[in-house]
Scaffold this motif. Structure first.
Motif, mmCIF file in Angstrom:
data_model
loop_
_atom_site.group_PDB
_atom_site.id
_atom_site.type_symbol
_atom_site.label_atom_id
_atom_site.label_comp_id
_atom_site.label_asym_id
_atom_site.label_seq_id
_atom_site.Cartn_x
_atom_site.Cartn_y
_atom_site.Cartn_z
ATOM 1 N N PHE A 9 47.732 -52.331 -10.137
ATOM 2 C CA PHE A 9 47.687 -51.104 -9.357
ATOM 3 C C PHE A 9 48.463 -51.323 -8.077
ATOM 4 C CE2 PHE A 9 43.921 -50.259 -11.944
ATOM 5 C CZ PHE A 9 44.097 -48.911 -12.229
ATOM 6 N N ASP A 10 49.313 -50.362 -7.713
ATOM 7 C CA ASP A 10 50.040 -50.354 -6.438
ATOM 8 C C ASP A 10 49.556 -49.192 -5.599
ATOM 9 O OD1 ASP A 10 51.644 -52.491 -7.000
ATOM 10 O OD2 ASP A 10 53.489 -51.347 -7.250
ATOM 11 N N TRP A 11 49.338 -49.451 -4.326
ATOM 12 C CA TRP A 11 48.999 -48.398 -3.380
ATOM 13 C C TRP A 11 49.977 -48.497 -2.221
ATOM 14 C CZ3 TRP A 11 44.187 -48.402 0.301
ATOM 15 C CH2 TRP A 11 44.125 -47.182 0.968
ATOM 16 N N ASN A 12 50.873 -47.516 -2.106
ATOM 17 C CA ASN A 12 51.855 -47.465 -1.024
ATOM 18 C C ASN A 12 51.319 -46.586 0.087
ATOM 19 O OD1 ASN A 12 54.178 -48.982 -2.193
ATOM 20 N ND2 ASN A 12 53.934 -47.421 -3.776
ATOM 21 N N ILE A 13 51.313 -47.130 1.278
ATOM 22 C CA ILE A 13 50.827 -46.400 2.444
ATOM 23 C C ILE A 13 52.001 -46.275 3.414
ATOM 24 C CG2 ILE A 13 49.102 -46.289 4.274
ATOM 25 C CD1 ILE A 13 47.503 -48.408 2.610
ATOM 26 N N TRP A 14 52.654 -45.112 3.396
ATOM 27 C CA TRP A 14 53.779 -44.884 4.296
ATOM 28 C C TRP A 14 53.242 -44.537 5.678
ATOM 29 C CZ3 TRP A 14 56.962 -47.132 1.459
ATOM 30 C CH2 TRP A 14 57.119 -46.839 0.113
ATOM 31 N N LYS A 15 53.901 -45.031 6.700
ATOM 32 C CA LYS A 15 53.533 -44.778 8.101
ATOM 33 C C LYS A 15 52.074 -45.159 8.365
ATOM 34 C CE LYS A 15 57.585 -43.055 8.810
ATOM 35 N NZ LYS A 15 58.600 -43.973 9.218
ATOM 36 N N PHE A 16 51.670 -46.347 7.888
ATOM 37 C CA PHE A 16 50.332 -46.872 8.146
ATOM 38 C C PHE A 16 50.072 -46.882 9.653
ATOM 39 C CE2 PHE A 16 47.595 -50.602 8.945
ATOM 40 C CZ PHE A 16 46.453 -50.172 8.293
ATOM 41 N N GLN A 17 51.039 -47.371 10.394
ATOM 42 C CA GLN A 17 51.113 -47.227 11.842
ATOM 43 C C GLN A 17 52.560 -46.880 12.137
ATOM 44 O OE1 GLN A 17 49.681 -50.663 13.947
ATOM 45 N NE2 GLN A 17 47.634 -50.501 13.103
ATOM 46 N N LYS A 18 52.880 -46.626 13.374
ATOM 47 C CA LYS A 18 54.253 -46.264 13.712
ATOM 48 C C LYS A 18 55.214 -47.361 13.250
ATOM 49 C CE LYS A 18 57.286 -44.830 17.325
ATOM 50 N NZ LYS A 18 57.631 -44.800 18.711
ATOM 51 N N ASP A 19 56.229 -46.974 12.480
ATOM 52 C CA ASP A 19 57.241 -47.889 11.931
ATOM 53 C C ASP A 19 56.644 -48.997 11.066
ATOM 54 O OD1 ASP A 19 59.279 -46.486 13.245
ATOM 55 O OD2 ASP A 19 58.987 -47.645 15.073
ATOM 56 N N GLN A 20 55.534 -48.723 10.409
ATOM 57 C CA GLN A 20 54.916 -49.731 9.546
ATOM 58 C C GLN A 20 54.489 -49.107 8.220
ATOM 59 O OE1 GLN A 20 51.060 -51.285 10.679
ATOM 60 N NE2 GLN A 20 51.619 -53.306 9.910
ATOM 61 N N ASP A 21 55.077 -49.618 7.132
ATOM 62 C CA ASP A 21 54.700 -49.210 5.784
ATOM 63 C C ASP A 21 53.987 -50.383 5.116
ATOM 64 O OD1 ASP A 21 56.029 -46.799 6.160
ATOM 65 O OD2 ASP A 21 57.897 -47.564 5.317
ATOM 66 N N LEU A 22 53.010 -50.077 4.281
ATOM 67 C CA LEU A 22 52.251 -51.107 3.571
ATOM 68 C C LEU A 22 52.271 -50.843 2.080
ATOM 69 C CD1 LEU A 22 48.920 -51.536 5.580
ATOM 70 C CD2 LEU A 22 50.833 -53.114 5.490
ATOM 71 N N ARG A 23 52.212 -51.925 1.312
ATOM 72 C CA ARG A 23 51.958 -51.813 -0.116
ATOM 73 C C ARG A 23 50.890 -52.838 -0.450
ATOM 74 N NH1 ARG A 23 56.670 -52.789 -3.888
ATOM 75 N NH2 ARG A 23 56.311 -54.962 -3.416
ATOM 76 N N LEU A 24 49.851 -52.374 -1.099
ATOM 77 C CA LEU A 24 48.790 -53.249 -1.574
ATOM 78 C C LEU A 24 48.874 -53.250 -3.097
ATOM 79 C CD1 LEU A 24 45.937 -51.937 0.722
ATOM 80 C CD2 LEU A 24 47.393 -53.925 1.102
ATOM 81 N N ARG A 25 48.871 -54.435 -3.679
ATOM 82 C CA ARG A 25 48.965 -54.563 -5.136
ATOM 83 C C ARG A 25 47.851 -55.497 -5.602
ATOM 84 N NH1 ARG A 25 54.630 -56.134 -7.095
ATOM 85 N NH2 ARG A 25 54.866 -53.878 -7.077
ATOM 86 N N VAL A 26 47.154 -55.060 -6.628
ATOM 87 C CA VAL A 26 46.128 -55.882 -7.264
ATOM 88 C C VAL A 26 46.441 -55.880 -8.749
ATOM 89 C CG1 VAL A 26 43.670 -56.152 -7.746
ATOM 90 C CG2 VAL A 26 44.409 -55.278 -5.527
ATOM 91 N N GLY A 27 46.493 -57.077 -9.353
ATOM 92 C CA GLY A 27 46.865 -57.140 -10.752
ATOM 93 C C GLY A 27 46.193 -58.269 -11.495
ATOM 94 N N TYR A 28 46.474 -58.297 -12.778
ATOM 95 C CA TYR A 28 45.911 -59.321 -13.652
ATOM 96 C C TYR A 28 47.007 -59.803 -14.586
ATOM 97 C CZ TYR A 28 42.673 -61.626 -16.856
ATOM 98 O OH TYR A 28 42.014 -62.549 -17.627
ATOM 99 N N GLU A 29 47.321 -61.112 -14.524
ATOM 100 C CA GLU A 29 48.300 -61.710 -15.412
ATOM 101 C C GLU A 29 47.596 -62.022 -16.725
ATOM 102 O OE1 GLU A 29 51.403 -63.181 -17.330
ATOM 103 O OE2 GLU A 29 49.570 -64.324 -17.266
ATOM 104 N N MET A 30 48.025 -61.369 -17.799
ATOM 105 C CA MET A 30 47.286 -61.391 -19.057
ATOM 106 C C MET A 30 47.377 -62.704 -19.838
ATOM 107 S SD MET A 30 47.868 -57.513 -20.359
ATOM 108 C CE MET A 30 49.288 -56.967 -19.428
ATOM 109 N N PHE A 31 48.517 -63.382 -19.821
ATOM 110 C CA PHE A 31 48.652 -64.605 -20.608
ATOM 111 C C PHE A 31 47.975 -65.792 -19.923
ATOM 112 C CE2 PHE A 31 52.001 -61.918 -22.267
ATOM 113 C CZ PHE A 31 51.860 -62.101 -23.632
ATOM 114 N N GLU A 32 48.095 -65.851 -18.597
ATOM 115 C CA GLU A 32 47.443 -66.936 -17.855
ATOM 116 C C GLU A 32 46.006 -66.576 -17.464
ATOM 117 O OE1 GLU A 32 49.835 -68.383 -14.634
ATOM 118 O OE2 GLU A 32 51.658 -68.249 -15.819
ATOM 119 N N LYS A 33 45.646 -65.305 -17.624
ATOM 120 C CA LYS A 33 44.310 -64.801 -17.295
ATOM 121 C C LYS A 33 43.940 -65.085 -15.839
ATOM 122 C CE LYS A 33 42.729 -64.872 -21.959
ATOM 123 N NZ LYS A 33 42.981 -65.690 -23.046
ATOM 124 N N ILE A 34 44.832 -64.642 -14.933
ATOM 125 C CA ILE A 34 44.640 -64.882 -13.503
ATOM 126 C C ILE A 34 44.787 -63.573 -12.734
ATOM 127 C CG2 ILE A 34 45.489 -66.107 -11.474
ATOM 128 C CD1 ILE A 34 46.761 -68.115 -13.382
#
Length: 167
Positions: free
Chosen positions: A116-141
């Motif tokens: 899952f990706d969550w893009n937060i544009w203009k989190f603060q002035k001149d600051q963009d954020l992306r939060l990513r949470v994932g699961y690697e299926m072959f390594e199970k991590i």
């Protein structure tokens, strides 16, 4: 050209990464990228790939060749599909996979992830954020990523992490 400085727990040296994308047509690019290991003073890998984008399906496919100092030449295939979770595409569910083969197509390394990706544009002035949470299926991590403008921090539950600064 996109350049970045990278440091990871498994390499223990700063690397300089460079990537260039050359348009072949409106939906296809030749992508070249490589990395210089500053600790050893030698290139650590080079990759050439043709990537095709299917904008209507939010999908991309790529095929190419990868050379590094340890494994010699490898062939690779990769793909990614995005599914918008909300209509403005600030939150997406992504499925991605990659498989590379040795020169004789015998040894195979597969990777696949759901995230899952969550893009937060203009989190603060001149600051963009992306939060990513994932699961690697072959390594199970499980893994996560925090990206703030030019800084990217990646980590997984096995304690591996890396840091990237885009120049």
């Amino acid at each position: 050209m996109e350049t970045s400085l990278r440091y990871a727990t498994n390499s223990r040296s700063l690397k300089i990464h460079a990537k260039e994308k050359f348009p072949v047509n409106s939906k296809t690019r030749l992508q070249l990228h490589g990395e210089l290991d500053t600790g050893a003073g030698v290139p650590s890998y080079f990759c050439a790939m043709i990537r095709h984008f299917f904008p209507q399906a939010s999908t991309s496919l790529g095929v190419g060749l990868h050379y590094d100092k340890r494994e010699k030449l490898r062939c690779l295939v990769r793909g990614k599909k995005k599914f918008p979770v909300i209509t403005d595409e600030l939150v997406t569910f992504n499925i991605k996979g990659r498989c590379d083969f040795d020169q004789d197509f015998v040894q195979r390394n597969a990777k696949g992830a759901a995230e899952f990706d969550w893009n937060i544009w203009k989190f603060q002035k001149d600051q963009d954020l992306r939060l990513r949470v994932g699961y690697e299926m072959f390594e199970k991590i499980p893994y996560m990523q925090i990206r703030e403008n030019n800084w990217t921090f990646n980590t997984n539950l096995k304690g591996k992490w890396n840091l990237r600064f885009d120049l």
